[in-house]
Every structure is written in structure tokens, then in C-alpha cells.
Design a protein around this motif. Structure first.
Motif, PDB file in Angstrom:
ATOM      1  N   MET A 253      51.633  19.174  48.865  1.00  0.00           N
ATOM      2  CA  MET A 253      52.582  20.721  48.774  1.00  0.00           C
ATOM      3  C   MET A 253      52.116  21.622  49.861  1.00  0.00           C
ATOM      4  SD  MET A 253      54.192  19.593  46.258  1.00  0.00           S
ATOM      5  CE  MET A 253      55.385  20.818  45.676  1.00  0.00           C
ATOM      6  N   LEU A 254      52.961  22.127  50.742  1.00  0.00           N
ATOM      7  CA  LEU A 254      52.652  23.240  51.487  1.00  0.00           C
ATOM      8  C   LEU A 254      53.193  24.586  51.151  1.00  0.00           C
ATOM      9  CD1 LEU A 254      52.055  24.103  54.452  1.00  0.00           C
ATOM     10  CD2 LEU A 254      54.328  23.513  55.025  1.00  0.00           C
ATOM     11  N   PHE A 255      52.406  25.488  50.963  1.00  0.00           N
ATOM     12  CA  PHE A 255      52.705  26.777  50.283  1.00  0.00           C
ATOM     13  C   PHE A 255      51.832  28.102  50.719  1.00  0.00           C
ATOM     14  CE2 PHE A 255      49.218  25.383  47.640  1.00  0.00           C
ATOM     15  CZ  PHE A 255      48.489  26.297  47.346  1.00  0.00           C
ATOM     16  N   GLY A 256      52.608  29.185  50.387  1.00  0.00           N
ATOM     17  CA  GLY A 256      51.810  30.364  50.967  1.00  0.00           C
ATOM     18  C   GLY A 256      52.885  31.637  50.729  1.00  0.00           C
ATOM     19  N   GLY A 257      52.667  32.382  51.816  1.00  0.00           N
ATOM     20  CA  GLY A 257      53.452  33.530  51.793  1.00  0.00           C
ATOM     21  C   GLY A 257      52.637  34.964  52.142  1.00  0.00           C
ATOM     22  N   ALA A 258      53.493  36.022  52.122  1.00  0.00           N
ATOM     23  CA  ALA A 258      52.811  37.452  52.187  1.00  0.00           C
ATOM     24  C   ALA A 258      51.978  37.695  51.165  1.00  0.00           C
ATOM     25  CB  ALA A 258      53.906  38.414  52.488  1.00  0.00           C
ATOM     26  N   PRO A 259      50.603  38.063  51.476  1.00  0.00           N
ATOM     27  CA  PRO A 259      49.923  38.436  50.432  1.00  0.00           C
ATOM     28  C   PRO A 259      50.050  39.790  49.665  1.00  0.00           C
ATOM     29  CG  PRO A 259      48.973  39.089  52.455  1.00  0.00           C
ATOM     30  CD  PRO A 259      49.942  38.450  52.715  1.00  0.00           C
ATOM     31  N   MET A 260      49.828  40.042  48.567  1.00  0.00           N
ATOM     32  CA  MET A 260      50.265  41.003  47.473  1.00  0.00           C
ATOM     33  C   MET A 260      49.579  42.402  47.857  1.00  0.00           C
ATOM     34  SD  MET A 260      52.561  40.006  45.357  1.00  0.00           S
ATOM     35  CE  MET A 260      53.137  39.140  46.860  1.00  0.00           C
ATOM     36  N   GLY A 261      48.583  42.465  48.682  1.00  0.00           N
ATOM     37  CA  GLY A 261      48.101  43.655  48.968  1.00  0.00           C
ATOM     38  C   GLY A 261      47.153  44.306  47.826  1.00  0.00           C
ATOM     39  N   ALA A 262      47.399  44.918  46.822  1.00  0.00           N
ATOM     40  CA  ALA A 262      46.808  45.182  45.685  1.00  0.00           C
ATOM     41  C   ALA A 262      46.506  44.131  44.635  1.00  0.00           C
ATOM     42  CB  ALA A 262      47.651  46.237  44.851  1.00  0.00           C
ATOM     43  N   PRO A 263      45.136  44.369  44.059  1.00  0.00           N
ATOM     44  CA  PRO A 263      44.602  43.041  43.406  1.00  0.00           C
ATOM     45  C   PRO A 263      45.750  42.884  42.201  1.00  0.00           C
ATOM     46  CG  PRO A 263      43.108  45.016  43.222  1.00  0.00           C
ATOM     47  CD  PRO A 263      44.366  45.279  44.121  1.00  0.00           C
ATOM     48  N   ARG A 264      45.445  41.773  41.515  1.00  0.00           N
ATOM     49  CA  ARG A 264      46.096  41.571  40.140  1.00  0.00           C
ATOM     50  C   ARG A 264      45.330  41.135  39.040  1.00  0.00           C
ATOM     51  NH1 ARG A 264      49.481  43.435  43.024  1.00  0.00           N
ATOM     52  NH2 ARG A 264      51.676  42.958  43.157  1.00  0.00           N
ATOM     53  N   TYR A 265      45.611  41.797  37.942  1.00  0.00           N
ATOM     54  CA  TYR A 265      44.659  41.382  36.733  1.00  0.00           C
ATOM     55  C   TYR A 265      45.421  40.351  35.925  1.00  0.00           C
ATOM     56  CZ  TYR A 265      42.507  45.758  38.228  1.00  0.00           C
ATOM     57  OH  TYR A 265      41.884  46.617  38.954  1.00  0.00           O
ATOM     58  N   ILE A 266      44.484  39.424  35.569  1.00  0.00           N
ATOM     59  CA  ILE A 266      44.805  38.162  34.605  1.00  0.00           C
ATOM     60  C   ILE A 266      44.399  37.994  33.396  1.00  0.00           C
ATOM     61  CG2 ILE A 266      44.984  35.503  34.625  1.00  0.00           C
ATOM     62  CD1 ILE A 266      44.223  35.893  37.664  1.00  0.00           C
ATOM     63  N   TRP A 268      45.002  35.940  29.848  1.00  0.00           N
ATOM     64  CA  TRP A 268      45.653  34.880  29.178  1.00  0.00           C
ATOM     65  C   TRP A 268      46.875  34.577  29.703  1.00  0.00           C
ATOM     66  CZ3 TRP A 268      49.655  35.521  24.589  1.00  0.00           C
ATOM     67  CH2 TRP A 268      49.758  34.416  23.984  1.00  0.00           C
ATOM     68  N   ASN A 269      48.220  34.835  29.240  1.00  0.00           N
ATOM     69  CA  ASN A 269      49.629  34.617  30.075  1.00  0.00           C
ATOM     70  C   ASN A 269      49.908  35.639  30.794  1.00  0.00           C
ATOM     71  OD1 ASN A 269      49.879  31.871  29.237  1.00  0.00           O
ATOM     72  ND2 ASN A 269      50.423  32.433  27.149  1.00  0.00           N
ATOM     73  N   PHE A 270      49.255  36.856  30.813  1.00  0.00           N
ATOM     74  CA  PHE A 270      49.699  38.094  31.357  1.00  0.00           C
ATOM     75  C   PHE A 270      49.034  38.067  32.999  1.00  0.00           C
ATOM     76  CE2 PHE A 270      49.583  39.404  26.656  1.00  0.00           C
ATOM     77  CZ  PHE A 270      50.953  39.036  26.688  1.00  0.00           C
ATOM     78  N   VAL A 271      50.027  38.804  33.810  1.00  0.00           N
ATOM     79  CA  VAL A 271      49.346  39.047  35.201  1.00  0.00           C
ATOM     80  C   VAL A 271      50.022  40.247  35.592  1.00  0.00           C
ATOM     81  CG1 VAL A 271      49.507  38.235  37.617  1.00  0.00           C
ATOM     82  CG2 VAL A 271      49.198  36.644  35.842  1.00  0.00           C
ATOM     83  N   SER A 272      49.330  41.246  36.027  1.00  0.00           N
ATOM     84  CA  SER A 272      49.785  42.591  36.371  1.00  0.00           C
ATOM     85  C   SER A 272      48.968  43.369  37.256  1.00  0.00           C
ATOM     86  CB  SER A 272      50.086  43.531  35.137  1.00  0.00           C
ATOM     87  OG  SER A 272      50.706  44.671  35.533  1.00  0.00           O
ATOM     88  N   SER A 273      49.591  44.174  38.243  1.00  0.00           N
ATOM     89  CA  SER A 273      48.748  45.282  38.749  1.00  0.00           C
ATOM     90  C   SER A 273      48.036  46.095  38.253  1.00  0.00           C
ATOM     91  CB  SER A 273      49.641  45.573  40.100  1.00  0.00           C
ATOM     92  OG  SER A 273      50.735  46.514  39.601  1.00  0.00           O
ATOM     93  N   ARG A 274      48.443  46.350  36.887  1.00  0.00           N
ATOM     94  CA  ARG A 274      47.914  47.479  36.205  1.00  0.00           C
ATOM     95  C   ARG A 274      47.212  47.035  34.818  1.00  0.00           C
ATOM     96  NH1 ARG A 274      53.434  49.556  34.797  1.00  0.00           N
ATOM     97  NH2 ARG A 274      53.857  47.591  35.332  1.00  0.00           N
ATOM     98  N   LEU A 275      45.959  47.521  34.567  1.00  0.00           N
ATOM     99  CA  LEU A 275      45.081  47.022  33.478  1.00  0.00           C
ATOM    100  C   LEU A 275      46.103  47.555  32.089  1.00  0.00           C
ATOM    101  CD1 LEU A 275      41.529  47.605  34.668  1.00  0.00           C
ATOM    102  CD2 LEU A 275      42.678  45.624  33.731  1.00  0.00           C
ATOM    103  N   GLU A 276      46.560  48.692  32.254  1.00  0.00           N
ATOM    104  CA  GLU A 276      47.151  49.209  31.072  1.00  0.00           C
ATOM    105  C   GLU A 276      48.431  48.460  30.631  1.00  0.00           C
ATOM    106  OE1 GLU A 276      48.653  51.779  34.726  1.00  0.00           O
ATOM    107  OE2 GLU A 276      46.763  50.634  33.748  1.00  0.00           O
ATOM    108  N   ARG A 277      49.210  47.785  31.534  1.00  0.00           N
ATOM    109  CA  ARG A 277      50.271  47.131  31.228  1.00  0.00           C
ATOM    110  C   ARG A 277      49.887  45.890  30.489  1.00  0.00           C
ATOM    111  NH1 ARG A 277      53.834  45.346  29.383  1.00  0.00           N
ATOM    112  NH2 ARG A 277      55.889  44.835  29.965  1.00  0.00           N
ATOM    113  N   ILE A 278      48.878  45.341  30.875  1.00  0.00           N
ATOM    114  CA  ILE A 278      48.347  44.173  30.015  1.00  0.00           C
ATOM    115  C   ILE A 278      47.903  44.467  28.850  1.00  0.00           C
ATOM    116  CG2 ILE A 278      46.529  42.460  29.899  1.00  0.00           C
ATOM    117  CD1 ILE A 278      46.603  42.194  32.724  1.00  0.00           C
ATOM    118  N   GLU A 279      47.088  45.578  28.506  1.00  0.00           N
ATOM    119  CA  GLU A 279      46.915  46.245  27.168  1.00  0.00           C
ATOM    120  C   GLU A 279      48.157  46.410  26.326  1.00  0.00           C
ATOM    121  OE1 GLU A 279      43.864  46.379  25.868  1.00  0.00           O
ATOM    122  OE2 GLU A 279      43.427  45.344  27.760  1.00  0.00           O
ATOM    123  N   ALA A 280      49.370  47.090  26.982  1.00  0.00           N
ATOM    124  CA  ALA A 280      50.325  47.240  26.346  1.00  0.00           C
ATOM    125  C   ALA A 280      51.194  45.738  25.740  1.00  0.00           C
ATOM    126  CB  ALA A 280      51.299  47.917  27.216  1.00  0.00           C
TER     127      ALA A 280
END
Length: 320
Positions: A253-266, A268-280
Motif C-alpha cells: 500500500m502506498l499512502f500519505g498526504g499533507a500533514p495536519m499541522g496541529a497535533p491530534r488527540y486520541i 478510544w475511538n475519538f480523534v480530535s484537535s481539541r481535548l475538550e471535544r473528546i471529553e464532550a
């Protein structure tokens, strides 16, 4: 990527020898009837372009009355893509989608502000048994697209560009390559292709995306004099033009793309740029505020306990 002649890397030249920036051997988890190998996220590298989870499922042999039964569970702020080599999975989601996922097809689920889905083996497949083998990926969404409406997009294998030339066959899942464009519309610059090389053949890879990687499925390939077998993730050096050679019939498999820039938080099944969004999202799932899956309302995966705090992922940055 192109089909123009590309000079092979030269041993002894630092840039050529470092064509593979990072080598990751995925950790394997035995789930009983099936082994899952997780290549991303890793302590060596958490993301490649938008790809933040990269799992190899199987290959596994399910006998009569066996199969997978992943109960309804939620996602937010990401997109998932299931791509099979063998077998079939029945996908249902809270949008009312019911889709049999089959080999070579694209099944893109944008969670956006929130979606719930289940992944099961259909009664027909359980009755007959099957071999299951494929890749599941999660892709982070750009910050301004994280709360988009959820959606599910399906493109059958015959609608995807297929390349067959000089010992190289490929199916373009997402993005642009081989002079073709996939019909899948992604939220950010994304490349994803299923590539097979006949023994002794080679293929040039041009740096058409800012970040790029190879995940080996079968056979043996070599890059800049180094040889790699199945189930290895090779993060390529940014900006390099390389040539992949097949020592035997090989698939990757060949894969990639543009980086997201800001970090993401992981978490369980939730991924978001905002910690408060995961808590919600945790609160919403615990209180039953997500939509249910039509036809699969009676079961769900409870919110897990004691799995720690969200982890931060960004490109090659290690978990804090």
C-alpha cells in the motif's frame, strides 16, 4: 508519482541510503480468530499525512458460524476507510447505511461531528465461512472540517482507476497518481493506492505528496539496497525520488498526504484537535446521546474505563 525514468539511489550517497526515513514493524494483537497488526500510531511515528491509524486485519480463516462482530461504537472528527483484499464485512451506521464491504472497493466513512457504526459478518457469510484480509485506516480531518456532517461514501472496485503496465498493477483508492484521479473526494490532500509488482520489476515513486509511506503486504521489495518483507511500514524521506524493486511477486500500500499541522488527540475511538471535544464525546456516548444504528439498535460497546488520558499525535513527534 510518474512513469518517467528515475535513477536508482546510489549506495554511499547519504540522501539515497536514507530513502527510508523510519522503519516500523507493527505490533500484533491476537483477537482469537484473527490477528491485527497496528502500524500507526507508533512511538516512532504517529501520523503520515492525515493517516493516524493503520491496521492490518488478518489474513484469517473463519470457519462455519464464525466471523467478526464489532458492536455499534462512536467516532468523531475523523474519517475511516476499510479496504479488503479478501472476504466481506457488513457495515451499518447511524445514517441508515447498510453496505457490504467487498475486496477492491472504497468505503469511506466521515465521522465529522459524530457517527455510530457496526462491523459484522453477515449470516450468509457465517453460514459458508470465509477468509478475511484487509486494511483499516483512520484519517484525521482538517481543523475546519472536523465538525462536518457525517457521511458514508462507497465506490465499487470497477469505478476506481486501475493501472496494468509492464509488470505493475495498481488500484488508485484516493488522490492522484499514475496519471489518474480517484473518484473519492477526501477532506485534505491524500494519496492511497494498492500496488502489485511482478518479480524483477521496478516502479519509480516521485514525491508528489509532502509525506509518503509504504506498507508491505506480501512478497519482498528493495529500496536503495535494503530489502523488506511483509508487514512493515516504511516512512519515506520527504522529497526523495526512489525506485521500488520486487525481489518476488510483491504487493504494498502506498499512502500519505499533507500533514495536519496541529497535533491530534486520541482516546478510544475519538480523534480530535481539541481535548475538550473528546471529553464532550465521552459524556455524550455515556449518556446515550449519539444516534443509534438502524437494524442494530440492541447492542453497543460501552464507554471504556481506566484507559488513561488522551494521547497526542503529530507526525514524527513521540507521545508525551
Amino acid at each position: 508519482m510518474s512513469w518517467s525514468p528515475t535513477p536508482d539511489p546510489t549506495l554511499g550517497d547519504r540522501d539515497s541510503v536514507n530513502a527510508v526515513d523510519i522503519l516500523i514493524v507493527p505490533r500484533a494483537v491476537d483477537l482469537g480468530e484473527m490477528t491485527v497488526r497496528r502500524a500507526l500510531p507508533s512511538t516512532k511515528r504517529q501520523m503520515v499525512g492525515p493517516f493516524i491509524f493503520f491496521d492490518q486485519m488478518g489474513p484469517a480463516e473463519f470457519l462455519t458460524d464464525q466471523g467478526i462482530d464489532v458492536r455499534p461504537h462512536p467516532h468523531i472528527n475523523l474519517a475511516t476507510l476499510t479496504y479488503l483484499f479478501e472476504g466481506e464485512i457488513l457495515h451499518r451506521d447511524s445514517l441508515g447505511t447498510e453496505q457490504a464491504i467487498k475486496p477492491g472497493a472504497v468505503n469511506w466513512m466521515r465521522a465529522g461531528r459524530g457517527i455510530v457504526h457496526s462491523e459484522r459478518t453477515s449470516p450468509e457469510r457465517k453460514r459458508d465461512g470465509q477468509r478475511l484480509f484487509g486494511i483499516q485506516t483512520w484519517m484525521a480531518l482538517p481543523e475546519d472540517r472536523e465538525e462536518d456532517d457525517p457521511a458514508f461514501l462507497h465506490h465499487g472496485r470497477d469505478s476506481l482507476p486501475h493501472i496494468d503496465a509492464d509488470g505493475v498493477t495498481a488500484r488508485l483508492i484516493a488522490g492522484q497518481a499514475f496519471g489518474e484521479t480517484s473518484p473519492l473526494v477526501t477532506a485534505s490532500d491524500t494519496l492511497y493506492a494498492d500496488v502489485a509488482l511482478a518479480a524483477g520489476r521496478s516502479m519509480p515513486i516521485d514525491p508528489t505528496t509532502e509525506e509518503c509511506a509504504i506498507y508491505t503486504i506480501s512478497g519482498e521489495i528493495s529500496i536503495a539496497g535494503d530489502t523488506f518483507g511483509p508487514a512493515q511500514l516504511l516512512v519515506l524521506h520527504p522529497g526523495d525520488r526512489i525506485t521500488v524493486r520486487a525481489g518476488s511477486d510483491a504487493r504494498f500500500m502506498l499512502f500519505g498526504g499533507a500533514p495536519m499541522g496541529a497535533p491530534r488527540y486520541i482516546w478510544w475511538n475519538f480523534v480530535s484537535s481539541r481535548l475538550e471535544r473528546i471529553e464532550a464525546a465521552k459524556e455524550e456516548w455515556a449518556r446515550g446521546r449519539f444516534d443509534t444504528v438502524p437494524g442494530d439498535e440492541a447492542d453497543f460497546i460501552p464507554l471504556p474505563e481506566d484507559i488513561g488520558k488522551p494521547r497526542k499525535a503529530q507526525g514524527g513527534v513521540s507521545y508525551p
